[in-house]
Design an enzyme around this catalytic site. Structure first.
Site, PDB file in Angstrom:
ATOM      1  N   ASP A   1      -2.153   9.430   2.513  1.00 42.03           N
ATOM      2  CA  ASP A   1      -1.504   7.785   1.541  1.00 42.03           C
ATOM      3  C   ASP A   1      -2.419   7.152   0.004  1.00 42.03           C
ATOM      4  OD1 ASP A   1       0.464   7.109   2.914  1.00 42.03           O
ATOM      5  OD2 ASP A   1      -1.377   7.103   4.425  1.00 42.03           O
TER       6      ASP A   1
ATOM      7  N   GLU B   1       4.931   3.138  -6.716  1.00 43.35           N
ATOM      8  CA  GLU B   1       6.245   3.759  -6.211  1.00 43.35           C
ATOM      9  C   GLU B   1       7.174   3.169  -5.716  1.00 43.35           C
ATOM     10  OE1 GLU B   1       5.426   8.416  -4.925  1.00 43.35           O
ATOM     11  OE2 GLU B   1       6.720   7.320  -2.753  1.00 43.35           O
TER      12      GLU B   1
ATOM     13  N   ASP C   1       0.969   3.228  -3.098  1.00 44.01           N
ATOM     14  CA  ASP C   1       1.911   4.243  -2.591  1.00 44.01           C
ATOM     15  C   ASP C   1       1.986   3.426  -1.465  1.00 44.01           C
ATOM     16  OD1 ASP C   1       3.178   6.000  -1.710  1.00 44.01           O
ATOM     17  OD2 ASP C   1       2.005   6.968  -0.226  1.00 44.01           O
TER      18      ASP C   1
END
Length: 167
Positions: free
Chosen positions: A143, A71, A11
């Protein structure tokens, strides 16, 4: 039975890049590790990006994932912020790529839908589902939980592709 593989989920963020490693064997998924790479916020951009790259490279070296997933960048009205996030994403992607590991990319809505069933899920819903799917991931920061969500999404996507190929 299918051979087990390790998936690294990422991420990306310039302040904090979350990472999570899962083990997948057939339909089973297990938590192995998670964490955050957080470069010094006062450092120049180039040094922060280098710290992100090195941090993710250390994770790759330690956990030896077979595949990675990240992502995609969420485009905002603030072009400068989006560009900086894109830089962080590139720094994170380069580490597994340099190790010869394929990196899959998923839009945030796809990750949310894979875990919660809707692309409009909020961060609390994602964290809840990550904890349910990977009970030993308790205590993961937001996160890291988001990175584990990316890894879970990739694991599910692999399974769907395998079923389609077998049909």
């Amino acid at each position: 039975m299918t051979n087990a593989i390790r998936i690294l989920g990422l991420d990306p963020g310039l302040r904090r890049t979350g990472w999570g490693v899962v083990r997948v064997e057939g339909a089973r998924i297990a938590h192995l590790a998670h964490g955050v790479v957080a470069p010094p916020e006062s450092a120049p951009l180039s040094e922060r990006l280098l710290a992100l790259h090195r941090g993710v490279a250390e994770v790759v070296a330690q956990w030896a994932p077979d595949e990675a997933a990240i992502e995609e960048t969420f485009v905002t009205a603030n072009g400068a912020s989006t560009l900086k996030l894109g830089h962080a994403r590139a720094a994170a992607m380069l580490a597994p790529a340099a190790a010869g590991i394929a990196v899959a990319e998923y839009a945030a809505k796809v990750v949310k839908k894979a875990l919660v069933g809707t692309g409009g899920a909020d961060k609390a819903q994602i964290a809840f589902m990550v904890a349910r799917i990977l009970p030993t991931s308790g205590g993961a920061t937001q996160d890291a939980a988001d990175a584990l969500a990316v890894a879970i999404c990739h694991a599910q996507s692999r399974r769907v592709r395998a079923i389609g190929a077998a049909a």
